[in-house]
Design a protein around this motif. Structure first.
Motif, PDB file in Angstrom:
ATOM      1  N   LEU A  73       3.809  11.478   2.240  1.00 62.47           N
ATOM      2  CA  LEU A  73       3.231  10.509   1.649  1.00 62.47           C
ATOM      3  C   LEU A  73       4.111   9.454   0.809  1.00 62.47           C
ATOM      4  CD1 LEU A  73       0.091  12.596   0.444  1.00 62.47           C
ATOM      5  CD2 LEU A  73       0.335  11.369   2.552  1.00 62.47           C
ATOM      6  N   MET A 104       4.361   7.833  13.307  1.00 64.76           N
ATOM      7  CA  MET A 104       2.873   7.565  13.139  1.00 64.76           C
ATOM      8  C   MET A 104       2.603   7.206  11.532  1.00 64.76           C
ATOM      9  SD  MET A 104      -0.294   7.381  14.241  1.00 64.76           S
ATOM     10  CE  MET A 104      -1.984   7.591  13.782  1.00 64.76           C
ATOM     11  N   ARG A 105       2.064   6.053  11.437  1.00 61.67           N
ATOM     12  CA  ARG A 105       1.799   5.433   9.848  1.00 61.67           C
ATOM     13  C   ARG A 105       0.376   4.907   9.656  1.00 61.67           C
ATOM     14  NH1 ARG A 105       4.998  -0.062  10.055  1.00 61.67           N
ATOM     15  NH2 ARG A 105       6.081   0.744  12.183  1.00 61.67           N
ATOM     16  N   ILE A 106      -0.438   5.775   8.748  1.00 66.55           N
ATOM     17  CA  ILE A 106      -1.391   5.144   8.217  1.00 66.55           C
ATOM     18  C   ILE A 106      -1.566   4.799   6.704  1.00 66.55           C
ATOM     19  CG2 ILE A 106      -3.981   5.740   8.254  1.00 66.55           C
ATOM     20  CD1 ILE A 106      -3.685   7.967  10.058  1.00 66.55           C
ATOM     21  N   ARG A 107      -2.193   3.744   6.375  1.00 67.37           N
ATOM     22  CA  ARG A 107      -2.182   3.324   4.992  1.00 67.37           C
ATOM     23  C   ARG A 107      -3.069   4.153   3.990  1.00 67.37           C
ATOM     24  NH1 ARG A 107      -2.387  -0.887   8.495  1.00 67.37           N
ATOM     25  NH2 ARG A 107      -0.454  -2.148   8.765  1.00 67.37           N
ATOM     26  N   MET A 108      -2.873   4.119   3.031  1.00 64.36           N
ATOM     27  CA  MET A 108      -3.453   4.903   2.124  1.00 64.36           C
ATOM     28  C   MET A 108      -4.083   3.806   0.894  1.00 64.36           C
ATOM     29  SD  MET A 108      -1.070   8.208   1.397  1.00 64.36           S
ATOM     30  CE  MET A 108      -2.259   8.797   0.222  1.00 64.36           C
ATOM     31  N   GLN A 116       5.892  17.323   3.885  1.00 66.26           N
ATOM     32  CA  GLN A 116       5.429  18.696   4.565  1.00 66.26           C
ATOM     33  C   GLN A 116       6.151  18.970   5.675  1.00 66.26           C
ATOM     34  OE1 GLN A 116       1.419  19.708   4.662  1.00 66.26           O
ATOM     35  NE2 GLN A 116       0.935  19.699   2.190  1.00 66.26           N
ATOM     36  N   SER A 150       6.632  18.818  13.012  1.00 63.34           N
ATOM     37  CA  SER A 150       6.015  17.487  12.630  1.00 63.34           C
ATOM     38  C   SER A 150       6.489  17.295  11.123  1.00 63.34           C
ATOM     39  CB  SER A 150       4.777  17.657  12.644  1.00 63.34           C
ATOM     40  OG  SER A 150       4.302  17.303  14.047  1.00 63.34           O
ATOM     41  N   THR A 196       0.882  -1.014  -0.034  1.00 64.35           N
ATOM     42  CA  THR A 196       0.036   0.017  -0.071  1.00 64.35           C
ATOM     43  C   THR A 196       0.970   1.285   0.072  1.00 64.35           C
ATOM     44  OG1 THR A 196       0.041   0.230   2.367  1.00 64.35           O
ATOM     45  CG2 THR A 196      -1.895  -1.063   1.525  1.00 64.35           C
ATOM     46  N   ARG A 250       3.702  10.333   9.777  1.00 64.43           N
ATOM     47  CA  ARG A 250       4.027  11.530  10.526  1.00 64.43           C
ATOM     48  C   ARG A 250       5.017  11.294  11.499  1.00 64.43           C
ATOM     49  NH1 ARG A 250       1.904  13.010  15.431  1.00 64.43           N
ATOM     50  NH2 ARG A 250       0.217  11.695  15.077  1.00 64.43           N
ATOM     51  N   GLU A 287       4.722  -3.659   2.680  1.00 64.41           N
ATOM     52  CA  GLU A 287       4.526  -3.337   4.172  1.00 64.41           C
ATOM     53  C   GLU A 287       5.996  -3.651   4.785  1.00 64.41           C
ATOM     54  OE1 GLU A 287       1.297  -2.925   5.785  1.00 64.41           O
ATOM     55  OE2 GLU A 287       1.679  -3.612   7.953  1.00 64.41           O
ATOM     56  N   LYS A 322       5.634  20.948   9.112  1.00 60.70           N
ATOM     57  CA  LYS A 322       4.707  21.734   9.792  1.00 60.70           C
ATOM     58  C   LYS A 322       5.414  22.827  10.545  1.00 60.70           C
ATOM     59  CE  LYS A 322       1.258  19.826   7.989  1.00 60.70           C
ATOM     60  NZ  LYS A 322       0.420  20.599   7.026  1.00 60.70           N
ATOM     61  N   TYR A 359       0.778   7.301   4.610  1.00 61.62           N
ATOM     62  CA  TYR A 359       1.082   8.569   5.171  1.00 61.62           C
ATOM     63  C   TYR A 359       1.732   8.165   6.485  1.00 61.62           C
ATOM     64  CZ  TYR A 359      -0.886  12.038   8.670  1.00 61.62           C
ATOM     65  OH  TYR A 359      -0.942  12.862   9.712  1.00 61.62           O
ATOM     66  N   THR A 371      -7.533   4.225   7.026  1.00 57.78           N
ATOM     67  CA  THR A 371      -6.915   4.284   5.756  1.00 57.78           C
ATOM     68  C   THR A 371      -7.106   5.673   5.080  1.00 57.78           C
ATOM     69  OG1 THR A 371      -7.799   2.205   5.385  1.00 57.78           O
ATOM     70  CG2 THR A 371      -7.063   3.228   3.489  1.00 57.78           C
ATOM     71  N   LEU A 372      -6.169   6.235   4.713  1.00 58.23           N
ATOM     72  CA  LEU A 372      -6.368   7.442   4.086  1.00 58.23           C
ATOM     73  C   LEU A 372      -7.003   7.218   2.667  1.00 58.23           C
ATOM     74  CD1 LEU A 372      -4.374   8.590   6.147  1.00 58.23           C
ATOM     75  CD2 LEU A 372      -3.671  10.247   4.422  1.00 58.23           C
TER      76      LEU A 372
END
Lengths: 437, 437
Positions: A401, A428-432, A385, A397, A352, A357, A407, A387, A355, B266-267
Motif C-alpha cells: 500500500l 496489479m494496481r488499484i487506486r485507494m 506484505q 505475491s 491517489t 500486487r 499517478e 504472502k 494498492y 477503488t480500495l
C-alpha cells in the motif's frame, strides 16, 4: 442585480455559522442563486465578534423586532430557538410580508400549522430545512425528491447527542451517566440534557417528518416520546450478541388504522446501513412504494452543517424571487453564464494512494530491490506484505500500500519494477481513497 | 384544474414503471403537485400491455415524433435511451416549446450542454433526476440541498451491476466471470455487459455529478474510465485482510490544478458507510465545506425506482406550471387544502416486536411459567436466552425476543409476568424494528 437583503435573528452557533458561510462562499452562492445573498441586519444580545466574518457590513441591534420591522430586509432568518419570542417574531415578519427561514424545530412542530397558514395568506415563503437533521437535505428529499411515492414509513436517527451516547456505550462498554458527562464536557450535550436524552428534540423533528411523509397537520402532542436514560450497558451487550444495535429512533408509519408517530430506543439488525450510523451523525431512512428504501446521512447539528441548510433555504428563496419559474434551478446548479472553465485533469496529474500486487521470486533481496525503486521515486510505502508461497512454489505475491502519489510518478516506478528480472508479469494496481474529510 | 398532459417516449422497463406509478399514486401525486399528471400519449414499438396500468386512456403510436409534435402534449418524457433518435426527439420537443423529462444519462453527459442551451432559449424545463443513481434524489440534493457549500469532492457507487459483481466476489469468494454470468441470468447485467463493467455507464453519471458539483460544462470525453474486469478474487481477499473493500467508484474532486473526473475500482476503508453499500444498491457521498460529508443511498436502477425520479421531475414541472413561485412546494409536501385527517395512533394500538430482559429465580419451571403467559396472550417468542448466573447468584437474566405484537397486549402480558413471585423487579423492554421492506 442587487443582493437579497437578509436579517439574522441570533448570532450564536448557527447564526454565526450562517454569517460565515454566506461571507466565505459568497461568490459560489451568487453563481448558483443568480444573485448575491447578504446579511445586512442582525439582532443579538451577545456574540463572539471575532468568530464572525463580515460583521462590519452588518447593522446590529439588540432588538429583534427592529430587524423584523425594517423595511429594507427581505428575508428574516430566525435562529433564536424556543417558542417565544421566536413565534411572535416570525408572525410579525410574515405580517410585514417578509419571507422567513428558520432552524427552529420546536417552533415548527408546535406552531407550524398556524405559521404556514399566515404565510399562505400573505404570499410569503417559510422554509425550515435546518429544523430536521441539520445539514441533511431531508425535507427537500421527502417533499420533492420522493413526491412520486406513497411513503410507507420513515425512521431516523435524528438526535446526535443520543446517538453519541449509545455509540460510546456500545464501543467502549461505558455506562449511560458516564458517557453523558463526557458528552456535556465535549459540548455535544447541553448542561440540561433533558431535551436530547428524553427524546423531545427527536419528537419535534419526527413530528415534521411524519407530516411531510403523510400529509397530516403537525401534531406534536400526539407523538409518543421515550428517552434513552433507562438503557443499561447490559442491554447494549445482549442486543449485540443477538445481532442488533440499540438506536434512539424516530419512527413514523402509515397503517390501516392510522399513523404511528413514536420516538424510543429501538433494536435494529446490525447489517442495516442505518445501524452503522455512529457518533453524532444523523440519518433518515425513508421507504417509498416506488423507490424502495432510500437513506440520507450527514451531520445533524453543529454550526456550519446547520448553516448549510439555512443557506440552502436562502438560495431557494433567492432563486424564486429572482428568476422565472422555468429557470428556477440551473441545469448544472450554477447559472449558465457562470459556468467555469476549470480544466479537467489528465490522469497523470491525479494523486491517489495505491494498492499494488506483484508476483516475485521467493529469493533474498527482492523486497529490498523493489522498496529501493519506490524510495528513489519518492514514493512512500505504508505497508508491505509477503504472502507465503504455496508448497513447492518459487514465486510469492507481494502486496503493497502506498501513500498518496502522483499517478505519473507511480506509472514510472511500476515500469521500472516490471522490468526487473525477479518480477513476473504485470503489477496489479488499484487506486485507494480514504474518503475522509 | 385540468391535469398536465404527458407524452411518454418508450414503454419499456422505465416507461412502464412511470405509467404505473402515475396511475397507482395518482391521488397522492395530485395532492402534492396541486394538479393531476396524466399520460395522454405514448410512443412504443413493443410493450407488455398487461403489465401497464391505465393503457386504455393513452393514445399509442409507433412514431415518437408524432407525440413530440402533438400540440396537446405539454411535457415529453424521453425513456428511449441512447443517442439517436433520443437527441433529435428532445431537441424537437424543445423547439415545440414542450418541457422535457429524461432518464437518459448518455444523452445528457454527451449532449447536455447543447440541450440546456436550447431549453434556456425556449424557456422550457429539462429535468434529468433519473439520469443519475436512479431513484436517489442526488441531483436535487446537490443542486439545491447543498447550494451553500463549496463542494470539495464527491464519490459514488453509481452502477448497480458492477457493485453486485464486486459484492458477490467478496461475500461468496467467487470469480468475476462466474458472477457476471449470474448477473446476466438475473437480469442485473445486459447480454452485452460492456457499458456496465467497463465503467461507461458510471462515467456518464459521474460527468453529470462533476458538472453539478463544480459548475463546469459537461465533458464526458475527459472523464477517465476504467472497468472492473481485471479485478481478481485474490485482490478482493487481500484488500479485505488489510481492512478495505474494493468498490467501483466514480470520483470527482477539485484540486488547485483543476478537476479530477475518474471512474475506477477503488480500495476504501471498510468502516466507511459507503463501503457497506452492497448488491445492486447505489450511494453517493458528497463532501461540502460547510456541511461536511453527506451520503445518499438507494436503488440506482430498476423500473419503479427510476420511475420515482422521473415522476418527481414531473411533479417539479407541474408545480412550476401551476402555482406562483412563492407556493411552489407546499410546506408539508401536500397542498394545504389536501392535508388528511388520518388519526395519529395511541401507542396501545402500535405493533412492534420486543426485546425483553428480566431477572428471574434460577429454579426449574420458571421459563415454562413465563413462556406460558406469552402463549396464553397469543404472543409468539422468537428467541429465549438464559444468561448464566454469576458464582453464588440465585438470579439469572432472561432475554427474550418476541414477534410483532400489539403494544397493549404486550403490556398486559408484562404486567402478569411482573406479578410472578419468581420474577424480580420490572421487566426491561425495548421495541424492535426490522426496517426491511
Amino acid at each position: 442585480m442587487e443582493p437579497v437583503k437578509v436579517g439574522l435573528l441570533g448570532l450564536g452557533t448557527v447564526g454565526g455559522g450562517t454569517a460565515n458561510v454566506l461571507a466565505r462562499n459568497a461568490e459560489e452562492i451568487a453563481r448558483r442563486a443568480g444573485r448575491g445573498i447578504q446579511v445586512t441586519h442582525a439582532a443579538a444580545r451577545e456574540f463572539n465578534a471575532e468568530g464572525i466574518q463580515g460583521l462590519e457590513r452588518i447593522e446590529i441591534t439588540t432588538d429583534a423586532f427592529e430587524v423584523v420591522n425594517n423595511p429594507e430586509v427581505e428575508i428574516i432568518v430566525e435562529l433564536i430557538g424556543g417558542y417565544s419570542p421566536a413565534k411572535e417574531l416570525v408572525m410579525q415578519a410574515i405580517e410585514n410580508c417578509k419571507h422567513v427561514v428558520t432552524a427552529n424545530k420546536a417552533l415548527i412542530a408546535l406552531h407550524g400549522n398556524e405559521i404556514f397558514e399566515a404565510a399562505q395568506k400573505k404570499g410569503v415563503m417559510v422554509a425550515f430545512e435546518a429544523a430536521v437533521a441539520g445539514g441533511i437535505p431531508i425535507i427537500k428529499a421527502m417533499r420533492e425528491g420522493l413526491s412520486a411515492n406513497r411513503i410507507e414509513w420513515a425512521a431516523g436517527i435524528i438526535n446526535g447527542t443520543g446517538n453519541f451516547i449509545l455509540t460510546e456505550m456500545r464501543d467502549k462498554g461505558r455506562d449511560f451517566d458516564d458517557v453523558l458527562a463526557e458528552a456535556q464536557a465535549l459540548g455535544y450535550a447541553e448542561a440540561d440534557p433533558t431535551i436530547d436524552v428524553e427524546g423531545i428534540d427527536a419528537a419535534h423533528k419526527l413530528t415534521i417528518i411524519g407530516s411531510i411523509a403523510f400529509g397530516v397537520p403537525l401534531q406534536f402532542e400526539k407523538t409518543y416520546t421515550e428517552g434513552i436514560t433507562r438503557i443499561e450497558q447490559q442491554d447494549v451487550v445482549y442486543a449485540g450478541e443477538l445481532g442488533y444495535r440499540i438506536k434512539h429512533l424516530g419512527v413514523t408509519r402509515k397503517t390501516d388504522k392510522g399513523i404511528e408517530m413514536r420516538v424510543h430506543p429501538t433494536l435494529i439488525p446490525e447489517r442495516r446501513l442505518i445501524a452503522n450510523v455512529d457518533g453524532v451523525m444523523n440519518a433518515v431512512l425513508v421507504k417509498g412504494d416506488a423507490v424502495g428504501p432510500t437513506l440520507y446521512y450527514g451531520a445533524g447539528a453543529g454550526s456550519e452543517p446547520t448553516a448549510s441548510a439555512v443557506v440552502a433555504d436562502l438560495v431557494d428563496v433567492a432563486r424564486a424571487l429572482t428568476t422565472d419559474p422555468e429557470n428556477r434551478v440551473p441545469h448544472l446548479a450554477f447559472q449558465p453564464n457562470e459556468l467555469s472553465d476549470l480544466p479537467i485533469l489528465e490522469m497523470d496529474d491525479v494523486e491517489t494512494a495505491y494498492y499494488l500486487r506483484m508476483q516475485v521470486s521467493d529469493k533474498p533481496g527482492v523486497m529490498a530491490k523493489i522498496a529501493g525503486i519506490f524510495a528513489d521515486s519518492g514514493i512512500s510505502i505504508e505497508a508491505i506484505q509477503q504472502k507465503e508461497p504455496a508448497e513447492g512454489e518459487t514465486q510469492v505475491s507481494l502486496i503493497m500500500l502506498s501513500h498518496t502519489v502522483l499517478e505519473k510518478q507511480m506509472n514510472e516506478a511500476i515500469a521500472e519494477i516490471e522490468a526487473l528480472e525477479c518480477v513476473m508479469g504485470p503489477v496489479m494496481r488499484i487506486r485507494m481513497e480514504s474518503l475522509s474529510g
